[in-house]
Write a protein that holds these residues in place. Structure first.
Motif, PDB file in Angstrom:
ATOM      1  N   CYS A  48      35.157  40.668  42.611  1.00  0.00           N
ATOM      2  CA  CYS A  48      36.514  40.849  42.819  1.00  0.00           C
ATOM      3  C   CYS A  48      37.436  40.050  41.901  1.00  0.00           C
ATOM      4  N   LEU A  49      38.145  40.703  41.066  1.00  0.00           N
ATOM      5  CA  LEU A  49      39.033  39.913  40.100  1.00  0.00           C
ATOM      6  C   LEU A  49      40.422  39.295  40.935  1.00  0.00           C
ATOM      7  N   HIS A  50      40.588  39.808  42.182  1.00  0.00           N
ATOM      8  CA  HIS A  50      41.883  39.227  42.828  1.00  0.00           C
ATOM      9  C   HIS A  50      43.029  39.938  42.199  1.00  0.00           C
ATOM     10  N   CYS A  51      42.982  41.159  41.626  1.00  0.00           N
ATOM     11  CA  CYS A  51      44.177  41.711  41.051  1.00  0.00           C
ATOM     12  C   CYS A  51      45.176  42.294  42.149  1.00  0.00           C
ATOM     13  N   ARG A  52      44.595  42.435  43.472  1.00  0.00           N
ATOM     14  CA  ARG A  52      45.415  43.033  44.510  1.00  0.00           C
ATOM     15  C   ARG A  52      45.840  44.458  44.317  1.00  0.00           C
ATOM     16  N   ALA A  53      45.123  45.106  43.523  1.00  0.00           N
ATOM     17  CA  ALA A  53      45.501  46.536  43.229  1.00  0.00           C
ATOM     18  C   ALA A  53      45.100  47.491  44.614  1.00  0.00           C
ATOM     19  N   CYS A  54      44.047  46.965  45.178  1.00  0.00           N
ATOM     20  CA  CYS A  54      43.535  47.669  46.585  1.00  0.00           C
ATOM     21  C   CYS A  54      44.739  47.425  47.506  1.00  0.00           C
TER      22      CYS A  54
ATOM     23  N   ILE B 258      40.668  38.369  49.380  1.00  0.00           N
ATOM     24  CA  ILE B 258      41.463  39.784  49.623  1.00  0.00           C
ATOM     25  C   ILE B 258      40.908  40.316  50.818  1.00  0.00           C
TER      26      ILE B 258
ATOM     27  N   ALA C   5      34.798  46.633  42.682  1.00  0.00           N
ATOM     28  CA  ALA C   5      34.421  45.881  43.776  1.00  0.00           C
ATOM     29  C   ALA C   5      34.381  46.132  45.064  1.00  0.00           C
ATOM     30  N   VAL C   6      34.893  47.516  45.284  1.00  0.00           N
ATOM     31  CA  VAL C   6      35.005  47.818  46.539  1.00  0.00           C
ATOM     32  C   VAL C   6      33.972  49.207  46.876  1.00  0.00           C
TER      33      VAL C   6
ATOM     34  N   CYS D  53      40.319  50.336  42.356  1.00  0.00           N
ATOM     35  CA  CYS D  53      39.698  48.955  41.901  1.00  0.00           C
ATOM     36  C   CYS D  53      38.924  49.032  40.552  1.00  0.00           C
ATOM     37  N   PRO D  54      39.666  48.029  39.541  1.00  0.00           N
ATOM     38  CA  PRO D  54      39.136  48.031  38.052  1.00  0.00           C
ATOM     39  C   PRO D  54      37.735  47.428  38.095  1.00  0.00           C
ATOM     40  N   ALA D  55      37.407  46.801  39.098  1.00  0.00           N
ATOM     41  CA  ALA D  55      36.113  46.089  38.817  1.00  0.00           C
ATOM     42  C   ALA D  55      34.866  46.812  39.625  1.00  0.00           C
TER      43      ALA D  55
ATOM     44  N   ILE E  39      34.521  44.490  50.266  1.00  0.00           N
ATOM     45  CA  ILE E  39      34.730  43.724  48.824  1.00  0.00           C
ATOM     46  C   ILE E  39      33.681  42.857  48.543  1.00  0.00           C
TER      47      ILE E  39
HETATM   48  S1  SF4 Z   1      41.755  42.627  44.383  1.00  0.00           S
HETATM   49 FE1  SF4 Z   1      41.388  44.247  42.609  1.00  0.00          FE
HETATM   50  S2  SF4 Z   1      39.305  43.497  41.635  1.00  0.00           S
HETATM   51 FE2  SF4 Z   1      39.541  42.788  43.896  1.00  0.00          FE
HETATM   52  S3  SF4 Z   1      38.732  44.296  45.468  1.00  0.00           S
HETATM   53 FE3  SF4 Z   1      40.991  44.661  45.118  1.00  0.00          FE
HETATM   54  S4  SF4 Z   1      41.296  45.893  43.288  1.00  0.00           S
HETATM   55 FE4  SF4 Z   1      39.095  45.294  42.975  1.00  0.00          FE
END
Ligand code: SF4
Ligand code: SF4
Length: 63
Positions: free
Chosen positions: A49-55, A6, A29-30, A25-27, A44
């Motif tokens: 990082c869960l690679h959820c792309r919420a960020c 990401i 990670a940021v 970020c749910p984890a 990051i």
């Molecule tokens: S992709 Fe998801 S888990 Fe990874 S840094 Fe972004 S919000 Fe956090």
């Protein structure tokens, strides 16, 4: 899920340091870390990082 790394911004002009990505970020990670001039930019933790792309979704510089 796509495990592609990401990238929140390529250049600093593409980030205003709003911290929205870190907040969403749910984890957790940021983290916001100061650059050499003391301005905070998101970094990051690839381990978390869960690679959820919420960020990416929340970033005002992405569309
Ligand atoms: S992709 Fe998801 S888990 Fe990874 S840094 Fe972004 S919000 Fe956090
Ligand atoms: S959401 Fe976008 S503009 Fe805001 S701190 Fe994160 S990368 Fe920078």
């Amino acid at each position: 899920m796509n495990k592609e790394k990401i990238v929140l911004f390529e250049k600093k002009q593409e980030c205003c340091g709003c911290t929205a990505c870190a907040a969403v970020c749910p984890a957790q990670a940021v983290t916001m870390q100061p650059d050499e001039e003391g301005f905070l930019y998101p970094v990051i933790n690839e381990e978390k990082c869960l690679h959820c792309r919420a960020c990416i979704g929340v970033c005002p510089f992405k569309d």
